[in-house]
Design a protein around this motif. Structure first.
Motif, short mmCIF file in Angstrom:
data_model
loop_
_atom_site.label_atom_id
_atom_site.label_comp_id
_atom_site.label_asym_id
_atom_site.label_seq_id
_atom_site.Cartn_x
_atom_site.Cartn_y
_atom_site.Cartn_z
N SER A 139 0.83 -1.21 0.00
CA SER A 139 0.00 0.00 0.00
C SER A 139 0.86 1.26 0.00
CB SER A 139 -0.99 0.00 1.17
OG SER A 139 -0.30 0.06 2.38
N GLU A 140 2.14 1.11 0.13
CA GLU A 140 3.04 2.27 -0.04
C GLU A 140 2.81 2.91 -1.41
OE1 GLU A 140 7.48 3.48 -1.27
OE2 GLU A 140 6.69 1.48 -1.55
N SER A 141 2.59 2.04 -2.43
CA SER A 141 2.43 2.61 -3.77
C SER A 141 1.14 2.16 -4.45
CB SER A 141 3.62 2.19 -4.65
OG SER A 141 3.71 0.79 -4.69
N ALA A 142 0.38 1.24 -3.83
CA ALA A 142 -0.81 0.70 -4.50
C ALA A 142 -2.08 1.39 -4.02
CB ALA A 142 -0.90 -0.80 -4.25
N GLU A 143 -3.13 1.22 -4.82
CA GLU A 143 -4.45 1.76 -4.47
C GLU A 143 -4.98 1.04 -3.22
OE1 GLU A 143 -6.27 4.08 -6.18
OE2 GLU A 143 -4.54 4.38 -7.48
N ARG A 158 4.56 6.28 7.04
CA ARG A 158 3.42 7.20 6.92
C ARG A 158 2.40 6.67 5.91
NH1 ARG A 158 6.47 11.29 5.70
NH2 ARG A 158 5.81 11.43 3.52
N LEU A 159 2.88 6.01 4.87
CA LEU A 159 1.99 5.58 3.78
C LEU A 159 1.36 4.20 4.03
CD1 LEU A 159 4.20 6.68 0.75
CD2 LEU A 159 2.04 7.72 1.50
N PRO A 173 -3.77 0.63 -17.08
CA PRO A 173 -3.27 1.97 -16.73
C PRO A 173 -3.38 2.30 -15.23
CG PRO A 173 -4.52 2.08 -18.76
CD PRO A 173 -4.68 0.66 -18.25
N ASP A 174 -4.39 1.77 -14.54
CA ASP A 174 -4.51 2.09 -13.10
C ASP A 174 -3.79 1.07 -12.21
OD1 ASP A 174 -6.13 -0.10 -13.41
OD2 ASP A 174 -7.98 0.88 -12.75
N ASN A 175 -3.09 0.12 -12.84
CA ASN A 175 -2.35 -0.92 -12.10
C ASN A 175 -3.25 -1.79 -11.22
OD1 ASN A 175 0.05 -0.15 -13.28
ND2 ASN A 175 0.59 1.24 -11.61
N LEU A 176 -4.52 -1.86 -11.56
CA LEU A 176 -5.45 -2.74 -10.84
C LEU A 176 -5.93 -3.85 -11.77
CD1 LEU A 176 -7.64 -0.09 -8.96
CD2 LEU A 176 -5.92 -1.62 -7.97
N GLY A 227 -4.22 -7.97 -15.84
CA GLY A 227 -3.79 -6.75 -15.16
C GLY A 227 -3.36 -6.97 -13.72
N LEU A 228 -2.87 -8.18 -13.44
CA LEU A 228 -2.50 -8.46 -12.04
C LEU A 228 -1.22 -7.73 -11.61
CD1 LEU A 228 -3.79 -12.07 -12.05
CD2 LEU A 228 -4.36 -10.42 -10.28
N TYR A 229 -0.54 -7.14 -12.58
CA TYR A 229 0.59 -6.24 -12.28
C TYR A 229 1.55 -6.90 -11.29
CZ TYR A 229 2.77 -1.75 -10.87
OH TYR A 229 3.65 -0.74 -10.58
N ARG A 230 1.84 -6.25 -10.16
CA ARG A 230 2.81 -6.86 -9.24
C ARG A 230 2.12 -7.62 -8.11
NH1 ARG A 230 6.61 -2.48 -6.77
NH2 ARG A 230 6.50 -3.70 -4.87
N HIS A 231 0.83 -7.99 -8.37
CA HIS A 231 0.04 -8.59 -7.29
C HIS A 231 -0.64 -9.90 -7.67
CE1 HIS A 231 -0.08 -4.10 -6.34
NE2 HIS A 231 0.75 -4.66 -5.51
N GLY A 232 0.00 -10.67 -8.56
CA GLY A 232 -0.66 -11.90 -9.03
C GLY A 232 -0.96 -12.88 -7.92
#
Ligand SMILES: Cc1cc2nc3c(=O)[nH]c(=O)nc-3n(C[C@H](O)[C@H](O)[C@H](O)COP(=O)(O)OP(=O)(O)OC[C@H]3O[C@@H](n4cnc5c(N)ncnc54)[C@H](O)[C@@H]3O)c2cc1C
Length: 334
Positions: free
Chosen positions: A54-58, A101-102, A283-286, A300-305
């Protein structure tokens, strides 16, 4: 109902497992002769780390991963619930504060507590963040266990056949196709892009870790995932291009110098393997499921398969068993 699934990556095998669990007849068809030969999933770290991500993900990534670790625990034997650790060099303490913080669900550790958790890192870092509820697994072993699971439940997994959804619907007794071709589906899914990831597999007989460790750095952050028997997966670059088969000298240098900064003992480690593939991303990385007639596209599993595969598989299984999704509708994961 007979469902055919194209692709034996993590998306296809999660869908197949979820559907056989619900009593649906499933056939998985994979173009490679053996598991993982041309799957991005083969190169994954296997981190099930929603809060770190969640540092960089939705926020949707955290929400969707709620049942992920339990799902994997029900299906494979390699899930390790030891949490994860985040550290930074003293000069990069700003990075650690930003990360804290994130993200949430973490505990602040001083150097002593960190050393207790990971004795190999004792004295090396003054501060760290511990995410106790996170987990990791061995992705290659997990994929193999899913294949076994599908077969044990009466499903079929075939290798060495390159197919299209249209061929399957026209020529066999397939009622529905789930297209899980990853990046190869970009011809039909126009907004799909590749995000290159390079990794190494290292072996060290002198160093042991019990959980994934992320080393923050303003330019070259890395993570190291223990695989047991002194083997570690070192990852990973994130480069916006579609190149699937070349690790650059620069990337290798950056990965190796960062792991050396994590612990100089890795200077003596053996490089067992280098690996490269592209993460399939919208495009939204989701991730998203799209239905076109009798074809579902999961991509679109990006870095979360591994993190989100179970949730997306459950979503598709709900749709198929409840027949709720109208043709053309796109189910975003959020
Ligand atoms: C270096 C790296 C580290 C990563 N670390 C993590 C991590 O720690 N945690 C995490 O959750 N995710 C991680 N990921 C992301 C994860 O690997 C991807 O999200 C995931 O692999 C995507 O899976 P997929 O099943 O959609 O695609 P793939 O794994 O690529 O599978 C697609 C399959 O379809 C097959 N195929 C294609 N066309 C056809 C056809 N016409 N007929 C039959 N078969 C076909 C291919 O051969 C392939 O086997 C990482 C990725 C990389 C690159």
């Amino acid at each position: 109902m007979n469902v055919s699934i194209i692709g034996a990556g993590v998306a296809g095998l999660c869908c197949a497992s979820e559907l056989v669990d619900r009593g649906i007849s499933v056939t998985v068809i994979e173009r490679s002769a053996s598991l993982g030969e041309s799957a991005c999933s083969w190169f994954a770290g296997g981190m099930l780390a929603p809060y770190c991500e969640s540092e960089s993900a939705e926020p949707a990534v955290v929400e969707l991963s709620t049942h992920s670790i339990d799902w994997w625990d029900r299906h494979v034997s390699s899930v390790c619930r030891n949490g994860s650790l985040v550290v930074s060099a003293a000069r990069d303490q700003r990075e650690l504060r930003r990360f804290a913080r994130l993200t949430r669900e973490h505990e602040q550790l001083d150097g002593a507590a960190l050393g207790e958790l990971e004795p190999a890192l004792e004295g090396r870092f003054e501060q760290g963040l511990y995410f106790p509820t996170e987990a990791h697994l061995d992705p290659r072993g997990a994929l193999a266990e899913l294949v076994e699971h599908v077969r044990a439940q009466g499903g079929n997994v075939r290798f060495g056949e390159e197919v299209t959804a249209t061929e399957l619907l026209e020529s066999s007794d397939t009622d529905l196709v789930i297209d899980c071709r990853g990046y190869s589906a970009r011809v039909e899914l126009n907004s799909l892009r590749g995000v290159k990831g390079e990794m190494l597999v290292l072996k060290s007989d002198d160093l042991a870790l019990s959980r994934p460790v992320r080393l923050l750095h303003p330019r070259h952050p890395i993570y190291l995932v223990p695989r047991g028997d002194g083997v570690f997966m070192l990852g990973a670059t994130m480069i916006e291009n579609n190149e699937r088969n070349r690790i650059s000298t620069r990337s290798m240098l950056e990965l190796l110098s960062s792991v050396y900064a994590l612990h100089p003992g890795f200077g003596e480690a053996e490089i067992l393997e280098t690996g490269v593939d592209v993460r399939p991303a919208f495009p939204d990385n989701l991730p998203a499921v799209q239905r076109r007639g009798n074809i579902y596209y999961l991509n679109g599993l990006y870095r979360h398969g591994f993190l989100l595969g179970p949730a997306m598989a459950m979503r598709i299984a709900d749709e198929i068993t409840g027949e709720q999704m109208q043709s053309g509708e796109i189910a975003r994961c959020g």
